[in-house]
Design a protein around this motif. Structure first.
Motif, mmCIF file in Angstrom:
data_model
loop_
_atom_site.group_PDB
_atom_site.id
_atom_site.type_symbol
_atom_site.label_atom_id
_atom_site.label_comp_id
_atom_site.label_asym_id
_atom_site.label_seq_id
_atom_site.Cartn_x
_atom_site.Cartn_y
_atom_site.Cartn_z
ATOM 1 N N ILE A 1 37.570 47.650 41.143
ATOM 2 C CA ILE A 1 38.347 47.828 39.899
ATOM 3 C C ILE A 1 39.612 46.985 39.950
ATOM 4 N N MET A 2 40.265 46.990 41.094
ATOM 5 C CA MET A 2 41.500 46.224 41.247
ATOM 6 C C MET A 2 41.237 44.726 41.136
ATOM 7 N N LEU A 3 40.127 44.243 41.714
ATOM 8 C CA LEU A 3 39.762 42.831 41.588
ATOM 9 C C LEU A 3 39.524 42.478 40.124
ATOM 10 N N PHE A 4 38.831 43.347 39.401
ATOM 11 C CA PHE A 4 38.601 43.155 37.971
ATOM 12 C C PHE A 4 39.943 43.035 37.239
ATOM 13 N N ASN A 5 40.869 43.934 37.537
ATOM 14 C CA ASN A 5 42.184 43.900 36.892
ATOM 15 C C ASN A 5 42.915 42.588 37.161
ATOM 16 N N VAL A 6 42.806 42.088 38.389
ATOM 17 C CA VAL A 6 43.484 40.833 38.739
ATOM 18 C C VAL A 6 42.968 39.686 37.882
ATOM 19 N N TRP A 7 41.648 39.541 37.794
ATOM 20 C CA TRP A 7 41.061 38.368 37.156
ATOM 21 C C TRP A 7 40.868 38.507 35.658
ATOM 22 N N LEU B 1 42.628 41.002 33.568
ATOM 23 C CA LEU B 1 43.820 41.471 32.850
ATOM 24 C C LEU B 1 45.112 40.787 33.314
ATOM 25 N N ILE B 2 45.344 40.761 34.605
ATOM 26 C CA ILE B 2 46.628 40.254 35.096
ATOM 27 C C ILE B 2 46.713 38.733 34.947
ATOM 28 N N TRP B 3 45.789 37.985 35.535
ATOM 29 C CA TRP B 3 45.908 36.535 35.551
ATOM 30 C C TRP B 3 45.860 35.911 34.157
ATOM 31 N N PRO B 4 44.905 36.263 33.285
ATOM 32 C CA PRO B 4 44.914 35.644 31.949
ATOM 33 C C PRO B 4 46.207 35.917 31.171
ATOM 34 N N ASN B 5 46.765 37.089 31.339
ATOM 35 C CA ASN B 5 48.013 37.415 30.638
ATOM 36 C C ASN B 5 49.213 36.751 31.288
ATOM 37 N N GLN B 6 49.210 36.640 32.602
ATOM 38 C CA GLN B 6 50.310 35.953 33.272
ATOM 39 C C GLN B 6 50.345 34.477 32.909
ATOM 40 N N LYS B 7 49.190 33.884 32.672
ATOM 41 C CA LYS B 7 49.174 32.472 32.250
ATOM 42 C C LYS B 7 49.928 32.307 30.929
ATOM 43 N N LYS B 8 49.836 33.288 30.037
ATOM 44 C CA LYS B 8 50.585 33.237 28.778
ATOM 45 C C LYS B 8 52.080 33.416 29.039
ATOM 46 N N ALA C 1 48.519 46.576 34.099
ATOM 47 C CA ALA C 1 47.376 46.360 34.992
ATOM 48 C C ALA C 1 47.845 46.266 36.443
ATOM 49 N N SER C 2 48.962 45.584 36.657
ATOM 50 C CA SER C 2 49.519 45.489 37.999
ATOM 51 C C SER C 2 49.970 46.858 38.501
ATOM 52 N N ARG C 3 50.613 47.615 37.633
ATOM 53 C CA ARG C 3 51.060 48.953 38.011
ATOM 54 C C ARG C 3 49.862 49.861 38.296
ATOM 55 N N THR C 4 48.777 49.691 37.526
ATOM 56 C CA THR C 4 47.548 50.452 37.785
ATOM 57 C C THR C 4 47.005 50.104 39.172
ATOM 58 N N ASN C 5 46.974 48.811 39.499
ATOM 59 C CA ASN C 5 46.515 48.411 40.829
ATOM 60 C C ASN C 5 47.420 48.964 41.923
ATOM 61 N N PHE C 6 48.711 49.004 41.662
ATOM 62 C CA PHE C 6 49.659 49.576 42.625
ATOM 63 C C PHE C 6 49.302 51.040 42.897
ATOM 64 N N VAL C 7 49.036 51.784 41.833
ATOM 65 C CA VAL C 7 48.655 53.195 41.974
ATOM 66 C C VAL C 7 47.328 53.317 42.719
ATOM 67 N N LEU C 8 46.324 52.524 42.319
ATOM 68 C CA LEU C 8 45.002 52.609 42.939
ATOM 69 C C LEU C 8 45.015 52.174 44.399
ATOM 70 N N SER C 9 45.959 51.315 44.768
ATOM 71 C CA SER C 9 45.997 50.821 46.148
ATOM 72 C C SER C 9 46.292 51.941 47.139
ATOM 73 N N VAL C 10 47.025 52.953 46.729
ATOM 74 C CA VAL C 10 47.391 54.018 47.666
ATOM 75 C C VAL C 10 46.151 54.811 48.086
ATOM 76 N N PRO C 11 45.334 55.343 47.140
ATOM 77 C CA PRO C 11 44.118 56.012 47.594
ATOM 78 C C PRO C 11 43.092 55.042 48.186
ATOM 79 N N MET C 12 43.087 53.785 47.743
ATOM 80 C CA MET C 12 42.168 52.814 48.326
ATOM 81 C C MET C 12 42.469 52.634 49.807
#
Length: 199
Positions: free
Chosen positions: A138-144, A146-153, A175-186
């Motif tokens: 899920i976090m990889l999906f968010n990176v590619w 949600l995060i990267w396409p929007n950061q390019k803008k 999306a980054s904050r979601t990954n931050f949250v998910l990283s703890v249980p991951m």
């Protein structure tokens, strides 16, 4: 030339030292699973380290810089730091995911993606590591997606209006904050798969 004076030199030196230590300490055979796990850990530290940097340092610092009317602003971070950090961030995410799948596949545990439900009895290891693998996916999906396409803008790498940049900034942050949250249980499940959950 001192290899510590460049990032590339430091990376190469670290890997060479690791190989030398492995050869010096290693029993007598090559251990593919050990290599896969080590590369997974190195890539994961890079990915999650940058994720924590973004959420604990860069996002709050940029917000503070935007509110500081007399200060230098965040242009330097946006122009020099963020693109480089995002480059390492997104490719470390890919490397982490692929080395994790490599490890699970070669160790006979690719069934972890089924969360331990494939056999007659629940496979506890597959359940725990599988939850971590799915959180990482899920976090990889968010990176590619949600995060990267929007950061390019946001960074001006692709054309976008001010309104589109504001929207992209919010989507990327959430999306980054979601990954931050998910990283703890991951990280909990990844570290606990072989020893059991601590609670």
């Amino acid at each position: 030339m001192n290899p510590l004076q460049t990032v590339r030199g430091a990376i190469v030196t670290g890997f060479v030292l690791a190989v030398v230590l492995s050869v010096a300490i290693m029993p007598t055979t090559f251990n593919e699973l050990g290599l896969a796990r080590w590369l997974h850990i190195v890539a994961g530290i890079t990915w999650i380290g940058l994720l924590y940097y973004f959420n604990l340092v860069q996002i709050p610092a940029l917000a503070e810089a935007a509110n500081d009317k007399g200060g230098p602003g965040g242009a330097g971070i946006g122009k020099y730091v963020a693109p480089r950090a995002l480059l390492w961030f997104r490719w470390a995410a890919v490397a982490t995911w692929f080395t994790g799948v490599w490890y699970l596949g070669r160790s006979g545990n690719i069934g972890a993606f089924g969360l331990g439900l494939g056999g007659e009895a629940l496979n506890y290891y597959h359940l725990v590591i599988g939850v971590g693998a799915w959180l990482g996916t899920i976090m990889l999906f968010n990176v590619w997606v949600l995060i990267w396409p929007n950061q390019k803008k946001v960074l001006g790498l692709v054309p976008a209006s001010d309104e589109e940049k504001a929207s992209a900034r919010r989507v990327a942050m959430l999306a980054s904050r979601t990954n931050f949250v998910l990283s703890v249980p991951m990280l909990l499940t990844m570290g606990s798969a072989t020893h059991g959950l601590p609670f």
